[in-house]
Every structure is written in structure tokens, then in C-alpha cells.
Design an enzyme around this catalytic site. Structure first.
Site, PDB file in Angstrom:
ATOM      1  N   PHE A  74       0.819  -1.224   0.000  1.00 23.49           N
ATOM      2  CA  PHE A  74       0.000   0.000   0.000  1.00 23.49           C
ATOM      3  C   PHE A  74       0.856   1.281   0.000  1.00 23.49           C
ATOM      4  CE2 PHE A  74      -2.072   2.868   3.339  1.00 23.49           C
ATOM      5  CZ  PHE A  74      -2.680   3.682   2.413  1.00 23.49           C
TER       6      PHE A  74
ATOM      7  N   THR B 225      10.316 -11.480   8.991  1.00 20.97           N
ATOM      8  CA  THR B 225      10.471 -10.358   8.044  1.00 20.97           C
ATOM      9  C   THR B 225      10.825  -9.056   8.757  1.00 20.97           C
ATOM     10  OG1 THR B 225       9.067 -11.287   6.322  1.00 20.97           O
ATOM     11  CG2 THR B 225       9.183  -8.885   6.418  1.00 20.97           C
TER      12      THR B 225
ATOM     13  N   THR C 220       6.453   2.634  12.862  1.00 19.13           N
ATOM     14  CA  THR C 220       5.044   2.918  13.119  1.00 19.13           C
ATOM     15  C   THR C 220       4.877   3.524  14.506  1.00 19.13           C
ATOM     16  OG1 THR C 220       2.917   1.850  13.584  1.00 19.13           O
ATOM     17  CG2 THR C 220       4.862   0.459  13.759  1.00 19.13           C
ATOM     18  N   ASP C 221       3.821   4.325  14.668  1.00 19.07           N
ATOM     19  CA  ASP C 221       3.539   4.846  16.017  1.00 19.07           C
ATOM     20  C   ASP C 221       3.223   3.720  17.002  1.00 19.07           C
ATOM     21  OD1 ASP C 221       1.019   4.187  14.982  1.00 19.07           O
ATOM     22  OD2 ASP C 221       0.090   6.122  15.433  1.00 19.07           O
ATOM     23  N   GLU C 222       2.840   2.551  16.479  1.00 21.00           N
ATOM     24  CA  GLU C 222       2.413   1.464  17.377  1.00 21.00           C
ATOM     25  C   GLU C 222       3.541   0.946  18.262  1.00 21.00           C
ATOM     26  OE1 GLU C 222      -0.225  -1.427  15.641  1.00 21.00           O
ATOM     27  OE2 GLU C 222      -0.859  -0.023  14.104  1.00 21.00           O
TER      28      GLU C 222
ATOM     29  N   TYR D   5       2.953  -7.625  16.248  1.00 18.11           N
ATOM     30  CA  TYR D   5       3.360  -6.741  15.133  1.00 18.11           C
ATOM     31  C   TYR D   5       4.185  -5.572  15.658  1.00 18.11           C
ATOM     32  CZ  TYR D   5       2.897  -2.721  11.987  1.00 18.11           C
ATOM     33  OH  TYR D   5       3.153  -1.607  11.231  1.00 18.11           O
TER      34      TYR D   5
ATOM     35  N   SER E 166       7.611  -6.499  16.935  1.00 18.68           N
ATOM     36  CA  SER E 166       8.602  -6.788  15.881  1.00 18.68           C
ATOM     37  C   SER E 166       9.103  -5.490  15.245  1.00 18.68           C
ATOM     38  CB  SER E 166       8.006  -7.731  14.823  1.00 18.68           C
ATOM     39  OG  SER E 166       6.996  -7.078  14.069  1.00 18.68           O
ATOM     40  N   LYS E 167       8.233  -4.495  15.120  1.00 16.62           N
ATOM     41  CA  LYS E 167       8.674  -3.210  14.549  1.00 16.62           C
ATOM     42  C   LYS E 167       9.574  -2.457  15.533  1.00 16.62           C
ATOM     43  CE  LYS E 167       7.447  -1.572  11.106  1.00 16.62           C
ATOM     44  NZ  LYS E 167       7.958  -1.677   9.690  1.00 16.62           N
TER      45      LYS E 167
ATOM     46  N   ARG F  17     -10.517  -7.137  19.743  1.00 18.83           N
ATOM     47  CA  ARG F  17      -9.167  -7.657  19.451  1.00 18.83           C
ATOM     48  C   ARG F  17      -8.424  -7.799  20.789  1.00 18.83           C
ATOM     49  NH1 ARG F  17      -5.686  -3.556  15.902  1.00 18.83           N
ATOM     50  NH2 ARG F  17      -6.492  -4.688  14.115  1.00 18.83           N
ATOM     51  N   PRO F  18      -7.747  -8.943  21.038  1.00 21.26           N
ATOM     52  CA  PRO F  18      -6.981  -9.058  22.286  1.00 21.26           C
ATOM     53  C   PRO F  18      -5.871  -8.002  22.347  1.00 21.26           C
ATOM     54  CG  PRO F  18      -7.007 -11.157  21.078  1.00 21.26           C
ATOM     55  CD  PRO F  18      -7.637 -10.136  20.186  1.00 21.26           C
TER      56      PRO F  18
HETATM   57  P1  NAD Z   1       1.483  -3.690   3.162  1.00 23.13           P
HETATM   58  O1  NAD Z   1       1.151  -4.863   4.012  1.00 23.13           O
HETATM   59  O2  NAD Z   1       0.431  -3.107   2.277  1.00 23.13           O
HETATM   60  O3  NAD Z   1       2.738  -4.040   2.220  1.00 23.13           O
HETATM   61  C1  NAD Z   1       3.867  -4.711   2.674  1.00 23.13           C
HETATM   62  C2  NAD Z   1       4.715  -5.066   1.449  1.00 23.13           C
HETATM   63  O4  NAD Z   1       5.903  -5.725   1.911  1.00 23.13           O
HETATM   64  C3  NAD Z   1       4.029  -6.016   0.478  1.00 23.13           C
HETATM   65  O5  NAD Z   1       4.219  -5.575  -0.842  1.00 23.13           O
HETATM   66  C4  NAD Z   1       4.739  -7.337   0.712  1.00 23.13           C
HETATM   67  O6  NAD Z   1       4.769  -8.180  -0.433  1.00 23.13           O
HETATM   68  C5  NAD Z   1       6.126  -6.872   1.109  1.00 23.13           C
HETATM   69  N1  NAD Z   1       6.855  -7.873   1.920  1.00 23.13           N
HETATM   70  C6  NAD Z   1       6.406  -8.526   3.025  1.00 23.13           C
HETATM   71  N2  NAD Z   1       7.342  -9.386   3.466  1.00 23.13           N
HETATM   72  C7  NAD Z   1       8.424  -9.239   2.641  1.00 23.13           C
HETATM   73  C8  NAD Z   1       9.710  -9.833   2.594  1.00 23.13           C
HETATM   74  N3  NAD Z   1      10.073 -10.766   3.493  1.00 23.13           N
HETATM   75  N4  NAD Z   1      10.557  -9.454   1.628  1.00 23.13           N
HETATM   76  C9  NAD Z   1      10.202  -8.521   0.701  1.00 23.13           C
HETATM   77  N5  NAD Z   1       8.996  -7.939   0.679  1.00 23.13           N
HETATM   78  C10 NAD Z   1       8.116  -8.290   1.647  1.00 23.13           C
HETATM   79  O7  NAD Z   1       2.070  -2.591   4.157  1.00 23.13           O
HETATM   80  P2  NAD Z   1       1.858  -1.014   4.242  1.00 23.13           P
HETATM   81  O8  NAD Z   1       0.593  -0.734   4.936  1.00 23.13           O
HETATM   82  O9  NAD Z   1       2.129  -0.429   2.912  1.00 23.13           O
HETATM   83  O10 NAD Z   1       3.038  -0.638   5.241  1.00 23.13           O
HETATM   84  C11 NAD Z   1       4.347  -0.375   4.763  1.00 23.13           C
HETATM   85  C12 NAD Z   1       5.246  -0.061   5.926  1.00 23.13           C
HETATM   86  O11 NAD Z   1       4.733   1.041   6.667  1.00 23.13           O
HETATM   87  C13 NAD Z   1       5.384  -1.210   6.926  1.00 23.13           C
HETATM   88  O12 NAD Z   1       6.725  -1.294   7.336  1.00 23.13           O
HETATM   89  C14 NAD Z   1       4.490  -0.801   8.079  1.00 23.13           C
HETATM   90  O13 NAD Z   1       4.960  -1.330   9.312  1.00 23.13           O
HETATM   91  C15 NAD Z   1       4.596   0.712   8.037  1.00 23.13           C
HETATM   92  N6  NAD Z   1       3.437   1.444   8.522  1.00 23.13           N
HETATM   93  C16 NAD Z   1       2.206   1.275   7.968  1.00 23.13           C
HETATM   94  C17 NAD Z   1       1.127   2.026   8.427  1.00 23.13           C
HETATM   95  C18 NAD Z   1      -0.242   1.896   7.814  1.00 23.13           C
HETATM   96  O14 NAD Z   1      -1.171   2.541   8.283  1.00 23.13           O
HETATM   97  N7  NAD Z   1      -0.435   1.124   6.755  1.00 23.13           N
HETATM   98  C19 NAD Z   1       1.303   2.939   9.467  1.00 23.13           C
HETATM   99  C20 NAD Z   1       2.576   3.094  10.016  1.00 23.13           C
HETATM  100  C21 NAD Z   1       3.627   2.347   9.522  1.00 23.13           C
HETATM  101  P1  TYD Z   2      -6.250  -1.494  11.619  1.00 23.42           P
HETATM  102  O1  TYD Z   2      -6.630  -0.893  10.303  1.00 23.42           O
HETATM  103  O2  TYD Z   2      -6.067  -2.982  11.717  1.00 23.42           O
HETATM  104  O3  TYD Z   2      -4.942  -0.713  12.105  1.00 23.42           O
HETATM  105  P2  TYD Z   2      -4.150  -0.773  13.526  1.00 23.42           P
HETATM  106  O4  TYD Z   2      -4.758  -1.809  14.398  1.00 23.42           O
HETATM  107  O5  TYD Z   2      -2.777  -1.147  13.081  1.00 23.42           O
HETATM  108  O6  TYD Z   2      -4.281   0.601  14.072  1.00 23.42           O
HETATM  109  O7  TYD Z   2      -7.338  -1.079  12.693  1.00 23.42           O
HETATM  110  C1  TYD Z   2      -7.626   0.281  12.974  1.00 23.42           C
HETATM  111  C2  TYD Z   2      -8.624   0.312  14.112  1.00 23.42           C
HETATM  112  O8  TYD Z   2      -9.848  -0.273  13.680  1.00 23.42           O
HETATM  113  C3  TYD Z   2      -8.182  -0.515  15.320  1.00 23.42           C
HETATM  114  O9  TYD Z   2      -8.612   0.148  16.514  1.00 23.42           O
HETATM  115  C4  TYD Z   2      -8.939  -1.830  15.165  1.00 23.42           C
HETATM  116  C5  TYD Z   2     -10.222  -1.381  14.488  1.00 23.42           C
HETATM  117  N1  TYD Z   2     -10.846  -2.389  13.587  1.00 23.42           N
HETATM  118  C6  TYD Z   2     -12.197  -2.728  13.773  1.00 23.42           C
HETATM  119  O10 TYD Z   2     -12.889  -2.214  14.681  1.00 23.42           O
HETATM  120  N2  TYD Z   2     -12.735  -3.648  12.925  1.00 23.42           N
HETATM  121  C7  TYD Z   2     -12.031  -4.247  11.931  1.00 23.42           C
HETATM  122  O11 TYD Z   2     -12.599  -5.110  11.202  1.00 23.42           O
HETATM  123  C8  TYD Z   2     -10.657  -3.872  11.746  1.00 23.42           C
HETATM  124  C9  TYD Z   2      -9.834  -4.490  10.661  1.00 23.42           C
HETATM  125  C10 TYD Z   2     -10.119  -2.926  12.597  1.00 23.42           C
END
Ligand code: NAD
Ligand code: TYD
Length: 339
Positions: free
Chosen positions: A11, A99, A124-126, A149, A152-153, A272-273
Site C-alpha cells: 500500500f 520479516t 510505526t507509532d504502534e 506486530y 517486531s517493529k 481484538r486481544p
Molecule cells: P502492506 O502490508 O500493504 O505491504 C507490505 C509489502 O511488503 C508487500 O508488498 C509485501 O509483499 C512486502 N513484503 C512482506 N514481506 C516481505 C519480505 N520478506 N521481503 C520482501 N517484501 C516483503 O504494508 P503497508 O501498509 O504499505 O506498510 C508499509 C510499511 O509502513 C510497513 O513497514 C508498516 O509497518 C509501516 N506502517 C504502515 C502504516 C499503515 O497505516 N499502513 C502505518 C505506520 C507504519
Molecule cells: P487497523 O486498520 O487494523 O490498524 P491498527 O490496528 O494497526 O491501528 O485497525 C484500525 C482500528 O480499527 C483498530 O482500533 C482496530 C479497528 N478495527 C475494527 O474495529 N474492525 C475491523 O474489522 C478492523 C480491521 C479494525
């Protein structure tokens, strides 16, 4: 500049590649991605013919594959590659450790061997855990991860820090809040709710729906990353957020309103736990140092996101088939409805 992007078929990575190729007409980008369930080359169809873009399929845990793809003279390695979904990490944590932790060490070793000038770890902020009703995350907040998750980050951040302190590597760590926008896999809250509501399917809200997330439109985040990777100071952490806190219930109600769908689609389901109650970022440092501001409000970004999902039904159909159906059944099929 020569960029090496890992996880660029996901994404944020795909949005980042598209943004950087557009913003910098002389940059070249190698996208190194394993193509897990979350990686999708459809996300980059419009750029794949560019002579400045090259895709290499590979796993960041495989040192020889990374070394083979990573050219000398690479200016910046940006690591997006990760297992990213909290609910999946609760089901099975080992792929996250592999990973998100081992893979990061492999990338650091490869970057050092190839003399990569700068290493940007997308965190990530998490990693900072859960906030109470007041207060904000800053770059000084302690690491207190609560999910496999997030743990690990957090471990990855420590390895990146160690590479800086031990080997003098030029590293940056960027912690963003919850991103949303085009091409997000519909396991995450916003695309799941949009695509379910479009299909008149139930909208599963965990627990009481009062959990708070701090939302940022993905293109605003990509602009921040562009500034940070050019102007950030080696060894620093940067927190990026758009000052857009919303409860999950508020998010879902706005999606329903924008789509003109009834509130009766909402189901409150078993929580979610270990569910973190609140994330909220103080982005003062990136605002002050780079003059960065988001261009979208939560409402304008959500409108654009919904319009994208409405215009891209074929993309949605493809990603919602296959593995996604099994995941959905496992995650939601037996989940108790509580309201
Ligand atoms: P995503 O799950 O959409 O994409 C992850 C990508 O990594 C995929 O294309 C997958 O094929 C690739 N990948 C996974 N394992 C791999 C491996 N072993 N080798 C090579 N490629 C691999 O993730 P995203 O939501 O785009 O997040 C991207 C980054 O941003 C992550 O590091 C995530 O922790 C961080 N992040 C995401 C969010 C969010 O809201 N989506 C917020 C904060 C931080
Ligand atoms: P998510 O998109 O999984 O991101 P993160 O847990 O990494 O912040 O979830 C965002 C919020 O939405 C989180 O508080 C969990 C909640 N959530 C639901 O209530 N229902 C759902 O089906 C999902 C996927 C998330």
C-alpha cells in the site's frame, strides 16, 4: 538519485514509488518485494513501463538476493517491507519476527556491504504502545509495543539504531500514524469498511468502537517522507501525523454517510486481544524542521479514498478473492456479535 525501495508493491510503498517518480523526474527506483498476499503489482501498472523503474521479486531475509539486486551507488534504501496486520500477528507471530526483525538486519548488512549512503526504516507509532485519553506520542516516547506486530517493529528500530551507533551508518527512523488512501489492502479498517459497505455487507467494529487512531492520507505521508529522506539528520527519529484523531465509530459513520448507506450495517463484535486504546502523534518536529503540513483533512482524504475504491471495482474484486476469503472467514466468521 538512486533509490532502493523494499515492499514497494504494498500500500504505502506503491504510493511512495508513484509519488517519487512524479516528483523527481531524474530519480531511478528499484522495487524489491517478495509479493506476499499484501504485495500486488497491479498497484504499479501505471509506472511499470517507466525506464526509471525496475521491479525485482525477492525476500528481504535472503541476503544473497538482496545483494544481487542492490547496486553500488544507491543513495537511499527505504524499507517498507513488513508483515503489517495486527490481527494476523495475533494469529501467528513468527512471520512477523522473520520479516520485520531478521529481514531488517539482513537489509542493514547488505546496505553496509554495498555502501548505501542512507537507510530509512519505515516504522510505526504502534511501537510506542497505547495512550490514555490525553497526551501525545513524540520522538522521545518510550518503546512500549503491545502486539506481536508492534513488538517486531520496535525490535527493528533497535537494530537500526545499533547499526548507527556501532557502524556509523546513516539511518533514519520514521514513525507514522494510520495511513489510508488508494491501493490499501481491505484487511485494514478503512478499506474493509468501504468495500463492505459498497457491497451491503456487515461492518464489524471491535469492542465499543471508541478506540482512537490518528489518520494520515497516504500522499501527505509520501510528501513528508520525501522531505525527511533528503533533509533528515542521521540517527534521528521522526514522527509523522496529520493531527486527525477519530474514534473507529466516527470513521465508520462518516464512511456510511459519504456512501449513503444505512447505520444498520454496523455490528459491534468481540474485541481484538490487547487492543490499543488510543494513538495520537505530535508532529511538531517534522512541521518545524521541514515546514511540512498535510494537504488533506480527514474528510477530504476520505472522500478521495472512497472515490478511488468506487472507480476501481476490478482491483477490489481481484484482491477480495482467493486468500482474502479464507482470512475473512477465519477472522470474522466465528467472531461473536456483541451489539
Ligand atoms: P502492506 O502490508 O500493504 O505491504 C507490505 C509489502 O511488503 C508487500 O508488498 C509485501 O509483499 C512486502 N513484503 C512482506 N514481506 C516481505 C519480505 N520478506 N521481503 C520482501 N517484501 C516483503 O504494508 P503497508 O501498509 O504499505 O506498510 C508499509 C510499511 O509502513 C510497513 O513497514 C508498516 O509497518 C509501516 N506502517 C504502515 C502504516 C499503515 O497505516 N499502513 C502505518 C505506520 C507504519
Ligand atoms: P487497523 O486498520 O487494523 O490498524 P491498527 O490496528 O494497526 O491501528 O485497525 C484500525 C482500528 O480499527 C483498530 O482500533 C482496530 C479497528 N478495527 C475494527 O474495529 N474492525 C475491523 O474489522 C478492523 C480491521 C479494525
Amino acid at each position: 538519485m538512486k533509490l532502493f525501495v523494499t515492499g514497494g508493491a504494498g500500500f504505502i510503498g506503491s504510493n511512495f514509488i508513484r509519488y517519487m517518480l512524479g516528483a523527481h523526474p531524474d530519480y531511478t527506483i528499484v522495487n524489491f518485494d517478495k509479493l506476499t498476499y499484501a504485495g500486488n503489482l497491479d498497484n504499479l501498472r501505471d509506472v511499470e513501463a517507466s525506464p526509471r523503474y525496475r521491479f525485482v521479486r525477492g525476500d528481504i531475509c535472503d541476503l544473497s538476493a538482496v545483494l544481487a539486486a542492490l547496486e553500488e551507488g544507491t543513495d537511499v534504501l527505504v524499507n517498507f517491507a513488513a508483515e503489517t496486520h495486527v490481527d494476523r500477528s495475533i494469529e501467528e507471530a513468527a512471520p512477523f519476527v522473520r520479516t520485520n526483525v531478521l529481514g531488517v538486519q539482513v537489509l542493514l548488512d547488505a546496505a553496509r556491504a554495498r555502501g548505501v549512503a542512507r537507510f530509512v526504516q519505515i516504522s510505526t507509532d504502534e511501537v510506542m504502545g497505547s495512550l490514555g485519553p490525553t497526551g501525545y506520542f513524540t520522538e522521545e516516547s518510550p518503546l512500549r509495543p503491545n502486539s506481536p506486530y508492534a513488538a517486531s517493529k520496535a525490535a527493528a528500530e533497535l537494530l537500526v539504531r545499533a547499526a548507527h551507533r556501532t557502524f556509523g551508518m546513516d539511518v533514519l527512523i520514521v514513525r507514522a500514524g494510520n495511513n489510508y488512501g488508494p491501493y490499501q489492502f481491505p484487511e485494514k479498517l478503512i478499506p474493509l469498511m468501504i468495500t463492505n459497505a459498497m457491497a451491503d455487507l456487515p461492518l464489524p467494529i471491535y469492542g465499543d468502537g471508541r478506540h482512537v487512531r490518528d489518520w494520515i492520507y497516504v500522499e501527505d505521508y509520501c510528501r513528508a517522507l520525501d522531505l525527511i529522506l533528503h533533509h533528515g539528520r542521521a540517527g534521528e527519529i521522526y514522527c509523522v501525523g496529520a493531527r486527525a484523531e477519530r474514534t473507529n465509530l466516527e470513521v465508520v459513520e462518516l464512511i456510511l454517510a459519504l456512501l449513503g448507506k444505512p447505520r444498520s450495517l454496523i455490528r459491534f463484535v468481540e474485541d481484538r486481544p490487547g487492543h490499543d486504546r488510543r494513538y495520537a502523534i505530535d508532529p511538531s518536529k517534522v512541521e518545524r524542521e521541514f515546514g511540512w503540513r498535510p494537504l488533506e483533512t480527514f474528510e477530504s482524504g476520505l472522500r478521495k479514498t472512497i472515490a478511488w475504491y468506487q472507480a476501481n471495482g476490478a482491483w477490489v474484486e481481484r484482491v477480495r478473492s482467493g486468500e482474502y476469503r479464507q482470512y475473512y472467514e477465519r477472522m470474522y466468521g466465528r467472531r461473536r456479535v456483541i451489539g
